[in-house]
Write a protein that holds these residues in place. Structure first.
Motif, PDB file in Angstrom:
ATOM      1  N   ASP A 167       0.690  -1.219   0.002  1.00 44.26           N
ATOM      2  CA  ASP A 167       0.030  -0.096   0.056  1.00 44.26           C
ATOM      3  C   ASP A 167       0.726   1.201   0.090  1.00 44.26           C
ATOM      4  O   ASP A 167       0.628   2.295  -0.510  1.00 44.26           O
ATOM      5  CB  ASP A 167      -0.897  -0.037   1.251  1.00 44.26           C
ATOM      6  CG  ASP A 167      -2.026   1.093   1.198  1.00 44.26           C
ATOM      7  OD1 ASP A 167      -3.123   0.627   0.532  1.00 44.26           O
ATOM      8  OD2 ASP A 167      -1.944   2.123   1.689  1.00 44.26           O
TER       9      ASP A 167
ATOM     10  N   HIS B 100       7.196   5.663  -4.229  1.00 43.64           N
ATOM     11  CA  HIS B 100       7.805   6.104  -5.362  1.00 43.64           C
ATOM     12  C   HIS B 100       7.587   7.470  -6.008  1.00 43.64           C
ATOM     13  O   HIS B 100       8.564   8.188  -6.271  1.00 43.64           O
ATOM     14  CB  HIS B 100       6.637   5.247  -6.683  1.00 43.64           C
ATOM     15  CG  HIS B 100       7.239   5.842  -7.989  1.00 43.64           C
ATOM     16  ND1 HIS B 100       8.296   5.100  -8.671  1.00 43.64           N
ATOM     17  CD2 HIS B 100       6.428   6.283  -8.813  1.00 43.64           C
ATOM     18  CE1 HIS B 100       8.343   5.606  -9.949  1.00 43.64           C
ATOM     19  NE2 HIS B 100       7.127   6.297 -10.057  1.00 43.64           N
ATOM     20  N   SER B 101       6.406   8.245  -5.195  1.00 44.05           N
ATOM     21  CA  SER B 101       6.369   9.622  -5.574  1.00 44.05           C
ATOM     22  C   SER B 101       7.187  10.433  -4.423  1.00 44.05           C
ATOM     23  O   SER B 101       7.366  11.410  -4.979  1.00 44.05           O
ATOM     24  CB  SER B 101       4.775   9.868  -5.511  1.00 44.05           C
ATOM     25  OG  SER B 101       4.286   9.523  -4.185  1.00 44.05           O
TER      26      SER B 101
ATOM     27  N   HIS C 185       0.180  11.436  -0.380  1.00 43.82           N
ATOM     28  CA  HIS C 185      -0.070   9.905  -0.964  1.00 43.82           C
ATOM     29  C   HIS C 185      -0.172   9.095   0.228  1.00 43.82           C
ATOM     30  O   HIS C 185      -0.263   7.821  -0.173  1.00 43.82           O
ATOM     31  CB  HIS C 185       0.718   9.555  -2.055  1.00 43.82           C
ATOM     32  CG  HIS C 185       0.532  10.445  -3.180  1.00 43.82           C
ATOM     33  ND1 HIS C 185       1.738  10.487  -4.354  1.00 43.82           N
ATOM     34  CD2 HIS C 185      -0.278  11.249  -3.761  1.00 43.82           C
ATOM     35  CE1 HIS C 185       1.275  11.380  -5.444  1.00 43.82           C
ATOM     36  NE2 HIS C 185       0.003  11.784  -5.021  1.00 43.82           N
ATOM     37  N   THR C 186       0.083   9.395   1.417  1.00 43.14           N
ATOM     38  CA  THR C 186       0.112   8.465   2.534  1.00 43.14           C
ATOM     39  C   THR C 186      -0.682   9.064   3.592  1.00 43.14           C
ATOM     40  O   THR C 186      -1.188  10.050   3.623  1.00 43.14           O
ATOM     41  CB  THR C 186       1.607   8.035   2.831  1.00 43.14           C
ATOM     42  OG1 THR C 186       1.546   7.081   3.959  1.00 43.14           O
ATOM     43  CG2 THR C 186       2.112   9.293   3.445  1.00 43.14           C
TER      44      THR C 186
ATOM     45  N   ARG D  97       2.895   3.503  -3.699  1.00 46.08           N
ATOM     46  CA  ARG D  97       2.828   4.850  -4.082  1.00 46.08           C
ATOM     47  C   ARG D  97       3.713   6.241  -3.617  1.00 46.08           C
ATOM     48  O   ARG D  97       4.376   6.741  -4.111  1.00 46.08           O
ATOM     49  CB  ARG D  97       1.248   5.263  -4.332  1.00 46.08           C
ATOM     50  CG  ARG D  97       1.049   6.353  -5.281  1.00 46.08           C
ATOM     51  CD  ARG D  97      -0.370   6.804  -5.051  1.00 46.08           C
ATOM     52  NE  ARG D  97      -0.649   8.069  -5.936  1.00 46.08           N
ATOM     53  CZ  ARG D  97      -1.904   8.920  -5.632  1.00 46.08           C
ATOM     54  NH1 ARG D  97      -2.749   8.368  -4.873  1.00 46.08           N
ATOM     55  NH2 ARG D  97      -2.064   9.878  -6.220  1.00 46.08           N
TER      56      ARG D  97
END
Length: 255
Positions: A50, A56-57, A62-63, A53
């Motif tokens: 989970d 990577h970003s 995104h968390t 993303r």
């Protein structure tokens, strides 16, 4: 002891967050309404990969921010002010965490410790697990009441020098199934345990651990309990040595 299998979840966690609130039955002297410190550890269990993303970003949006998680939990505790039991405190923290996550595929595990909850112990607390999907929530069957490192002096041991004077034993308890009132009456139960151990003169800690389990199961209607008893001074080159047993009330009824 080491974990022998790799975890299957990605995890966001807080470790030993210190909070202050009021939790029944009270402080170390069981004085109702007295604020007490609570040490909270929390793990949000996410689906596997989970966090790929944000990994990577490199984007915190995104968390689930652990900083925001800490602030929201602290705010939720302050807004409530007081709690009727450790169980109620843990449930409130868990639900606040799940609300922040806002997803049904997330579970939360918490460990809440009152370091000033019992006079002779390092802590008393609750471990709880809740899932994000309300349809999957049991009635907190996964809440465990525990006592960490209760220190009591007693005569125990087979060696002649061990029969001459009392030595410290360290007791850890985990209550898996027990009456609801134990959440607030545990100080009285622990007093009986302490009195029992202080007056005992067993040869083995196996018997001592069994007697503690018997007291809790027979006198206090605990259905299942794990008792660990350690002798810190038994071996010169070991910090401690001990035994751990798990017993049910049925075990003693059938004796």
């Amino acid at each position: 002891m080491p974990h022998l299998t790799p975890p299957t979840n990605d995890t966001i966690y807080l470790s030993n967050l210190t909070l202050t609130t009021t939790i029944a039955p009270g402080d170390v002297w069981s004085r109702a309404g007295k604020p007490t410190p609570v040490i909270l550890s929390l793990r949000l269990l996410l689906p596997s990969q989970d966090l790929a993303r944000p990994g990577h970003s490199d984007n915190v949006e995104h968390t689930i921010s652990y900083g925001t998680l800490a602030k929201e939990v602290t705010k939720a505790i302050a807004a409530r002010g007081s709690f009727a039991s450790l169980r109620e405190f843990a449930e409130h923290v868990s639900l606040a965490s799940l609300v922040l996550a806002g997803r049904k595929d997330v579970a939360v595990e918490t460990r809440s410790v009152l370091p000033e909850g019992l006079l002779l112990a390092e802590g008393v607390g609750v471990e709880m697990r809740l899932v994000g999907d309300p349809k999957m929530m049991s009635e907190l069957a996964n809440a465990v009441l525990f006592v960490d490192r209760l220190r009591v002096a007693c005569v125990v041991g087979v060696n002649s020098h061990e029969r001459l004077q009392k030595q410290w034993v360290v007791i850890n308890l985990r209550l898996w199934q027990f009456p609801e009132e134990m959440w607030t009456t545990y100080p009285a139960a622990m007093k009986v345990v302490v009195d029992t151990v202080e007056q005992s003169e067993f040869l083995t800690i196996e018997t001592l651990a069994t007697e503690i389990a018997r007291v809790m199961c027979v006198q206090f209607a605990v259905e299942r309990i794990t008792v660990a008893v350690e002798k810190p001074s038994a071996l010169t080159f070991a910090k401690g040595s001990g035994v751990e047993v798990t017993r049910s009330r049925r075990f003693f009824v059938q004796e």
